[in-house]
Design a protein around this motif. Sequence first.
Motif, PDB file in Angstrom:
ATOM      1  N   ASP A  29       7.231  -0.451   8.540  1.00 15.97           N
ATOM      2  CA  ASP A  29       8.048   0.624   7.970  1.00 15.97           C
ATOM      3  C   ASP A  29       7.440   1.106   6.661  1.00 15.97           C
ATOM      4  OD1 ASP A  29       9.907   0.503  10.029  1.00 15.97           O
ATOM      5  OD2 ASP A  29      11.093  -1.031   8.993  1.00 15.97           O
ATOM      6  N   ILE A  30       7.355   2.419   6.530  1.00 20.88           N
ATOM      7  CA  ILE A  30       6.856   3.053   5.311  1.00 20.88           C
ATOM      8  C   ILE A  30       8.012   3.858   4.738  1.00 20.88           C
ATOM      9  CG2 ILE A  30       5.133   4.612   4.333  1.00 20.88           C
ATOM     10  CD1 ILE A  30       3.603   3.973   7.089  1.00 20.88           C
ATOM     11  N   VAL A  31       8.427   3.524   3.528  1.00 23.37           N
ATOM     12  CA  VAL A  31       9.564   4.179   2.889  1.00 23.37           C
ATOM     13  C   VAL A  31       9.091   4.786   1.583  1.00 23.37           C
ATOM     14  CG1 VAL A  31      11.880   3.860   1.945  1.00 23.37           C
ATOM     15  CG2 VAL A  31      11.155   2.533   3.951  1.00 23.37           C
ATOM     16  N   ALA A  32       9.288   6.078   1.437  1.00 23.97           N
ATOM     17  CA  ALA A  32       8.848   6.802   0.244  1.00 23.97           C
ATOM     18  C   ALA A  32       7.361   6.559  -0.014  1.00 23.97           C
ATOM     19  CB  ALA A  32       9.697   6.445  -0.965  1.00 23.97           C
ATOM     20  N   GLY A  33       6.591   6.427   1.082  1.00 23.16           N
ATOM     21  CA  GLY A  33       5.149   6.272   0.973  1.00 23.16           C
ATOM     22  C   GLY A  33       4.659   4.853   0.747  1.00 23.16           C
ATOM     23  N   THR A  34       5.566   3.885   0.612  1.00 21.54           N
ATOM     24  CA  THR A  34       5.186   2.512   0.286  1.00 21.54           C
ATOM     25  C   THR A  34       5.479   1.562   1.440  1.00 21.54           C
ATOM     26  OG1 THR A  34       5.654   2.926  -2.040  1.00 21.54           O
ATOM     27  CG2 THR A  34       5.543   0.638  -1.369  1.00 21.54           C
TER      28      THR A  34
ATOM     29  N   GLY B  78       0.818  -1.201   0.000  1.00 20.02           N
ATOM     30  CA  GLY B  78       0.000   0.000   0.000  1.00 20.02           C
ATOM     31  C   GLY B  78       0.851   1.250   0.000  1.00 20.02           C
ATOM     32  N   THR B  79       0.187   2.373  -0.168  1.00 17.32           N
ATOM     33  CA  THR B  79       0.887   3.660  -0.127  1.00 17.32           C
ATOM     34  C   THR B  79       0.203   4.574   0.884  1.00 17.32           C
ATOM     35  OG1 THR B  79      -0.441   4.537  -1.943  1.00 17.32           O
ATOM     36  CG2 THR B  79       1.649   3.529  -2.533  1.00 17.32           C
ATOM     37  N   ILE B  80       1.014   5.417   1.502  1.00 20.28           N
ATOM     38  CA  ILE B  80       0.508   6.383   2.478  1.00 20.28           C
ATOM     39  C   ILE B  80       1.139   7.732   2.173  1.00 20.28           C
ATOM     40  CG2 ILE B  80       0.460   7.047   4.911  1.00 20.28           C
ATOM     41  CD1 ILE B  80       0.401   4.113   5.617  1.00 20.28           C
ATOM     42  N   THR B  81       0.288   8.747   2.073  1.00 21.23           N
ATOM     43  CA  THR B  81       0.759  10.120   1.880  1.00 21.23           C
ATOM     44  C   THR B  81       0.216  10.989   3.001  1.00 21.23           C
ATOM     45  OG1 THR B  81      -1.131  10.661   0.474  1.00 21.23           O
ATOM     46  CG2 THR B  81       0.860   9.896  -0.644  1.00 21.23           C
ATOM     47  N   ASN B  82       0.837  12.144   3.181  1.00 24.89           N
ATOM     48  CA  ASN B  82       0.348  13.083   4.188  1.00 24.89           C
ATOM     49  C   ASN B  82      -0.746  13.967   3.573  1.00 24.89           C
ATOM     50  OD1 ASN B  82       1.728  15.003   2.654  1.00 24.89           O
ATOM     51  ND2 ASN B  82       3.466  15.106   4.052  1.00 24.89           N
ATOM     52  N   ALA B  83      -1.212  14.960   4.336  1.00 22.24           N
ATOM     53  CA  ALA B  83      -2.301  15.829   3.876  1.00 22.24           C
ATOM     54  C   ALA B  83      -1.920  16.609   2.616  1.00 22.24           C
ATOM     55  CB  ALA B  83      -2.708  16.788   4.990  1.00 22.24           C
ATOM     56  N   ALA B  84      -0.618  16.849   2.414  1.00 24.38           N
ATOM     57  CA  ALA B  84      -0.144  17.562   1.228  1.00 24.38           C
ATOM     58  C   ALA B  84       0.143  16.607   0.068  1.00 24.38           C
ATOM     59  CB  ALA B  84       1.109  18.364   1.575  1.00 24.38           C
ATOM     60  N   GLN B  85      -0.303  15.341   0.192  1.00 21.06           N
ATOM     61  CA  GLN B  85      -0.114  14.304  -0.834  1.00 21.06           C
ATOM     62  C   GLN B  85       1.359  13.972  -1.075  1.00 21.06           C
ATOM     63  OE1 GLN B  85      -2.794  12.590  -2.014  1.00 21.06           O
ATOM     64  NE2 GLN B  85      -3.865  13.836  -0.531  1.00 21.06           N
ATOM     65  N   GLN B  86       2.209  14.178  -0.051  1.00 22.86           N
ATOM     66  CA  GLN B  86       3.617  13.820  -0.128  1.00 22.86           C
ATOM     67  C   GLN B  86       3.828  12.448   0.505  1.00 22.86           C
ATOM     68  OE1 GLN B  86       5.877  15.801  -1.771  1.00 22.86           O
ATOM     69  NE2 GLN B  86       3.981  16.866  -2.289  1.00 22.86           N
ATOM     70  N   PRO B  87       4.684  11.605  -0.079  1.00 21.88           N
ATOM     71  CA  PRO B  87       4.944  10.274   0.483  1.00 21.88           C
ATOM     72  C   PRO B  87       5.482  10.363   1.909  1.00 21.88           C
ATOM     73  CG  PRO B  87       5.948  10.487  -1.686  1.00 21.88           C
ATOM     74  CD  PRO B  87       5.467  11.850  -1.294  1.00 21.88           C
ATOM     75  N   VAL B  88       5.073   9.431   2.736  1.00 16.97           N
ATOM     76  CA  VAL B  88       5.475   9.394   4.139  1.00 16.97           C
ATOM     77  C   VAL B  88       6.681   8.479   4.304  1.00 16.97           C
ATOM     78  CG1 VAL B  88       4.713   8.593   6.418  1.00 16.97           C
ATOM     79  CG2 VAL B  88       3.136   9.843   4.942  1.00 16.97           C
ATOM     80  N   ASN B  89       7.583   8.842   5.212  1.00 16.66           N
ATOM     81  CA  ASN B  89       8.682   7.994   5.662  1.00 16.66           C
ATOM     82  C   ASN B  89       8.532   7.884   7.168  1.00 16.66           C
ATOM     83  OD1 ASN B  89      10.412   7.486   3.259  1.00 16.66           O
ATOM     84  ND2 ASN B  89      10.478   9.710   3.231  1.00 16.66           N
ATOM     85  N   ALA B  90       8.068   6.735   7.642  1.00 16.72           N
ATOM     86  CA  ALA B  90       7.808   6.561   9.073  1.00 16.72           C
ATOM     87  C   ALA B  90       7.515   5.095   9.353  1.00 16.72           C
ATOM     88  CB  ALA B  90       6.621   7.426   9.500  1.00 16.72           C
ATOM     89  N   SER B  91       7.235   4.795  10.604  1.00 14.85           N
ATOM     90  CA  SER B  91       6.777   3.475  11.018  1.00 14.85           C
ATOM     91  C   SER B  91       5.489   3.660  11.798  1.00 14.85           C
ATOM     92  CB  SER B  91       7.818   2.785  11.888  1.00 14.85           C
ATOM     93  OG  SER B  91       8.957   2.472  11.139  1.00 14.85           O
ATOM     94  N   TYR B  92       4.481   2.838  11.509  1.00 11.40           N
ATOM     95  CA  TYR B  92       3.191   2.925  12.186  1.00 11.40           C
ATOM     96  C   TYR B  92       2.686   1.536  12.542  1.00 11.40           C
ATOM     97  CZ  TYR B  92       2.752   7.751  10.510  1.00 11.40           C
ATOM     98  OH  TYR B  92       2.954   9.076  10.252  1.00 11.40           O
TER      99      TYR B  92
END
Length: 96
Positions: free
Chosen positions: A69-74, A30-44
């Motif tokens: 782990d989410i890297v470059a939104g993926t 899957g992909t995750i972006t922030n409110a500005a539609q930018q790819p996320v780099n994080a762990s959730y």
Amino acid sequence: MNKIHPYWLSTLVVMIWSTAVAQDTLSYQGTITNAAQQPVNASYPMVFTLYNAAEGGAPLWVETYESIDIVAGTFSVELGSLTPFQAELARSERLY
């Protein structure tokens, strides 16, 4: 002209179906972006759930990950790797 004999075609279909049903896990990306539609780099933490209805009802299967782990939104997970799928899920017509 070459023709496929019906016996071989049905054997091939059974072999492919058997392989799919025997699979213990399901790859999910899957992909995750922030409110500005930018790819996320994080762990959730993430929870994946299967239901037999689009709305309401009790979950048929649940798998919880403490950190993905989410890297470059993926992100990628192997569903069924922590909580095995029950055999009756394969008999469900639709899962949500």
